[in-house]
Write a protein that holds these residues in place. Structure first.
Motif, short mmCIF file in Angstrom:
data_model
loop_
_atom_site.label_atom_id
_atom_site.label_comp_id
_atom_site.label_asym_id
_atom_site.label_seq_id
_atom_site.Cartn_x
_atom_site.Cartn_y
_atom_site.Cartn_z
N SER A 275 0.82 -1.21 0.00
CA SER A 275 0.00 0.00 0.00
C SER A 275 0.86 1.26 0.00
CB SER A 275 -0.91 0.02 1.23
OG SER A 275 -1.76 -1.10 1.18
N LEU A 276 2.05 1.18 0.61
CA LEU A 276 2.93 2.35 0.62
C LEU A 276 3.92 2.33 -0.53
CD1 LEU A 276 3.81 2.77 4.42
CD2 LEU A 276 2.11 4.01 3.06
N GLU A 283 12.91 0.30 0.48
CA GLU A 283 13.85 0.24 1.62
C GLU A 283 13.94 1.57 2.35
OE1 GLU A 283 15.29 -1.99 3.19
OE2 GLU A 283 15.31 -3.75 1.89
N GLU A 284 13.71 2.67 1.62
CA GLU A 284 13.89 3.98 2.23
C GLU A 284 12.80 4.29 3.26
OE1 GLU A 284 12.96 3.33 -0.80
OE2 GLU A 284 11.11 4.44 -1.20
N ILE A 285 11.73 3.52 3.25
CA ILE A 285 10.65 3.77 4.22
C ILE A 285 11.11 3.26 5.59
CG2 ILE A 285 8.26 3.23 4.85
CD1 ILE A 285 7.69 3.05 1.82
N ASN A 291 3.88 0.54 9.22
CA ASN A 291 2.54 0.11 9.61
C ASN A 291 1.54 1.25 9.49
OD1 ASN A 291 0.84 -1.96 10.45
ND2 ASN A 291 0.89 -1.22 12.56
N SER A 292 1.96 2.35 8.88
CA SER A 292 1.10 3.54 8.80
C SER A 292 0.42 3.59 7.44
CB SER A 292 1.93 4.80 9.03
OG SER A 292 2.54 4.73 10.29
N PHE A 293 -0.61 2.79 7.27
CA PHE A 293 -1.30 2.76 5.99
C PHE A 293 -2.72 2.26 6.18
CE2 PHE A 293 -1.44 -1.82 5.12
CZ PHE A 293 -0.50 -2.29 6.02
N ASP A 294 -3.54 2.46 5.14
CA ASP A 294 -4.89 1.91 5.12
C ASP A 294 -5.20 1.57 3.66
OD1 ASP A 294 -7.39 1.05 5.88
OD2 ASP A 294 -7.78 2.78 7.18
N TYR A 295 -6.26 0.82 3.47
CA TYR A 295 -6.61 0.40 2.11
C TYR A 295 -7.65 1.32 1.46
CZ TYR A 295 -4.21 -3.75 3.74
OH TYR A 295 -3.27 -4.59 4.25
N ALA A 296 -8.16 2.24 2.25
CA ALA A 296 -9.15 3.22 1.76
C ALA A 296 -8.99 4.46 2.61
CB ALA A 296 -10.56 2.64 1.91
#
Lengths: 455, 174
Positions: A275-276, A283-285, A291-296
């Protein structure tokens, strides 16, 4: 909400220990009175070893000891009939009786389990996490002496696990990112952007994730309050089969092998979510952002990419099935079936140069929640082993955890601008259950209560 | 994503391999993912019927965006069709639906979304479970199971593999 009563709650419910060794003792109660005394000793300050609670650490301890009691264990401890009857049905029936519901059939069925987990003789599980090996051994000696005292308990089996480099699990994915943050609990190791979980989703005695509802506390109250449940599972992983599948799928589709690995899991092997970073491992993340994501778009992540069709992260991928976040799912409860995951890998790292080394490797997994039925079992039966909870999944199952022993088992990989998802056939069951137990996780107060039954 | 392509897996139609299917693997493609609910509730008295009838008509005459039943079912995305019918000279109320999956699986979500409607209906029913249903979830589930006439099997479906979510996604595909 005020802080929870941390010194009453078993530590691994609220905290990641991040210790490299785990030894699990499966014990049978032979002498109920002596067994009750043993449990009392673990919460009677002044004795070693002590039960690890969620009390704040000033200095990280060298070991943490936790206790789980099966339903047959509670009966062997001579709890009253009315107390036993106050526990939920799925716990009373136990992991063997509930095996089919969670997909533990065929090779994973209880008749093939090791360590006598299929018998009713597993009464108590002791989870000993430790930092240096010598501490693991010295505490082991002390615990053994204690539970042998007065013929209290005998060893049914012992299970070892050790962390792998970079916090990876055996399929090569960095693990341990998504954990719910509990209201009144401890600050998370890994930031979690999702709404905090109400305490009653993970502990008895508090409002749950459902409206105007707290899960009924097992009785009497000192026994049930601040307790929880764990599904303990010994999960063997077929690393060779998994890698072979990736090779075949890459050849079939012309896609990059690591992209396929990421599509199956929902994360690249370094833990970066698709998602990100949908095209490359990213790798740079930094770790704390993975863990900072969502699907919508959601209140947690208003600017999230709307991945309703799974073009970035397939709807059938492992992490999206197990934690659909704000995805549209049947029933609308994408955030209401969360689970705390603890555990460590067992067996040596997979070596592709000797794929058939004949060594079993896998995970000693602990899946914690106040309702085995609404959390662990729901995840396995509805989200891992069915496809009807999300659009377009047909009868596919979780590519990593699902029972994909059926020869028609496939993974669906949605691709933008293509009417039909790419179908990857030739899946197999990559994870096999080799043993399981449903345990109540009593509070310190509950252990004192059980010990007091001797009086 | 071709969500209308519900061809049986393993058939040439969808390009999956024809050979290699193990023997004795049951063909589950005609077993519907949908389930019938035929919930028949017995109304306590003629006076209860009068009150109930007024209440249901009030709810059902609201525009869709204000009708609590429609709003709840829109959010749940598991119910294909739902209707209320008074039966047997207004002594019974039937709720007849077709929904996806098993009732137990989504009982909690169902109660969270539509529990208050059932609190309003059940106070007029004979042998109703303890209310509110939000605090008596298992008892509500048991009541529904005990009063669900189901169907004389098999339950026919023209599209046995399609859930509400599948159909809505396919329609949105255009």
């Amino acid at each position: 909400m005020p802080d929870l009563f941390h010194s009453d709650i078993q530590g691994f419910i609220l905290r990641t220990y991040a210790m490299p060794a785990l030894r699990v003792f499966a014990l049978k109660i032979d002498e109920p009175r002596a067994a009750r005394r043993f449990l009392g000793r673990l919460v009677d300050t002044g004795h070693t070893p002590q039960l690890a609670t969620a009390t704040d650490w000033t200095v990280k301890p060298q070991y943490c000891l936790n206790v789980g009691l099966t339903y047959s264990g509670l009966a062997a401890l001579e709890l009253s009939a009315s107390s036993l009857a106050s526990f939920p049905k799925e716990f009373a029936e136990g992991a063997v009786a509930r095996a089919e519901r969670v997909g533990d059939t065929g090779e994973s069925s209880p008749e093939n389990w090791k360590g006598q987990f299929a018998s009713l003789d597993v009464h108590v599980l002791l989870f000993l996490f430790a930092q240096p090996e010598d501490v693991l051994e010295s505490i082991t000696r002390q615990i053994r002496a204690l539970y042998c005292e007065g013929g209290a308990m005998s060893e049914v089996s012992v299970h070892e696990a050790r962390s792998l480099p970079e916090n990876k699990a055996h399929f090569g994915y960095r693990d341990g990112f998504a954990q719910p943050v509990i209201e009144g609990g401890l600050p998370p190791v890994m930031p979690d952007v999702l709404p905090k979980a109400p305490a009653g989703e993970f502990l008895f005695g508090y409002p749950s994730q459902y409206q105007d509802f707290s899960y009924p506390v097992p009785q009497p109250d000192p026994l049930g309050r601040n307790g929880s449940f764990v599904a303990f599972r010994i999960l063997a992983q077929d690393c060779h089969g998994f890698e072979q599948f990736l090779t075949r799928a890459a050849r079939q589709t012309g896609l990059d092998r690591e992209l396929i690995a990421a599509k199956l899991c929902g994360r690249w092997r370094n833990g970066v979510p698709l998602s990100l970073s949908p095209q490359a491992p990213g790798e740079e993340i930094p770790l704390e952002k993975r863990n900072s994501f969502d699907y919508a778009p959601s209140s947690s992540v208003p600017d999230a990419f709307d991945d309703a069709r799974g073009y970035r992260c397939p709807l059938g991928s492992h992490i999206r099935r197990m934690n659909p976040r704000s995805s549209v799912v049947a029933g609308g409860g994408g955030l209401k079936h969360r689970i705390i995951r603890r555990g460590l890998p067992y067996g040596p790292p997979y070596d592709p140069s000797s794929p058939d080394d004949g060594l079993e490797r896998g995970l000693l997994g602990l899946f914690i929640g106040v309702s085995l039925k609404d959390q662990f079992e729901f995840l396995m039966s509805d989200w891992a082993n069915k496809g009807s909870f999300a659009p377009g999944l047909r009868d596919t199952k979780d590519p990593l955890l699902g029972n994909n022993s059926n020869s028609r088992a496939a993974f669906l990989l949605p691709v933008e601008h293509q009417k039909r998802a790419i179908e990857l056939p030739g899946m197999s069951r990559f994870v096999t259950c080799r043993g399981a137990a449903y345990c109540f996780l009593p509070s310190a107060t509950a252990m004192r209560y059980i010990a007091s039954l001797s009086q | 994503m071709g969500l209308f392509h519900f061809g049986a897996k393993g058939t040439p139609e969808n390009g999956a391999p024809e050979s290699g299917a193990r023997e004795n693997e049951p063909d589950t493609t005609r077993k519907p993912v949908q389930s019938p609910l035929t919930l028949i509730m017995t109304i306590r008295s003629p006076e209860d019927f009068e009150t109930l009838s007024v209440r249901i008509h009030e709810i059902q005459s609201l525009p869709p965006e204000q009708n609590p039943i429609w709003k709840a079912l829109d959010k749940l995305k598991i119910v294909h069709f739902a209707r209320f019918v008074f039966l047997e000279n207004n002594t019974k109320l039937a709720i007849i639906t077709t929904y996806d999956g098993s009732f137990d699986d989504y009982l909690n979500e169902f109660i969270d979304e539509i529990g208050d409607v059932f609190n309003a209906l059940l106070q007029h029913m004979k042998d109703a479970p303890p209310l509110p249903v939000q605090r008596n979830r298992d008892a509500f589930g048991d009541y529904v199971k005990a009063n669900d006439l189901g169907a004389i099997e098999p339950f026919y479906s023209a599209y046995p593999q399609a859930t509400v979510l599948d159909i809505q996604a396919a329609l949105n595909d255009g």
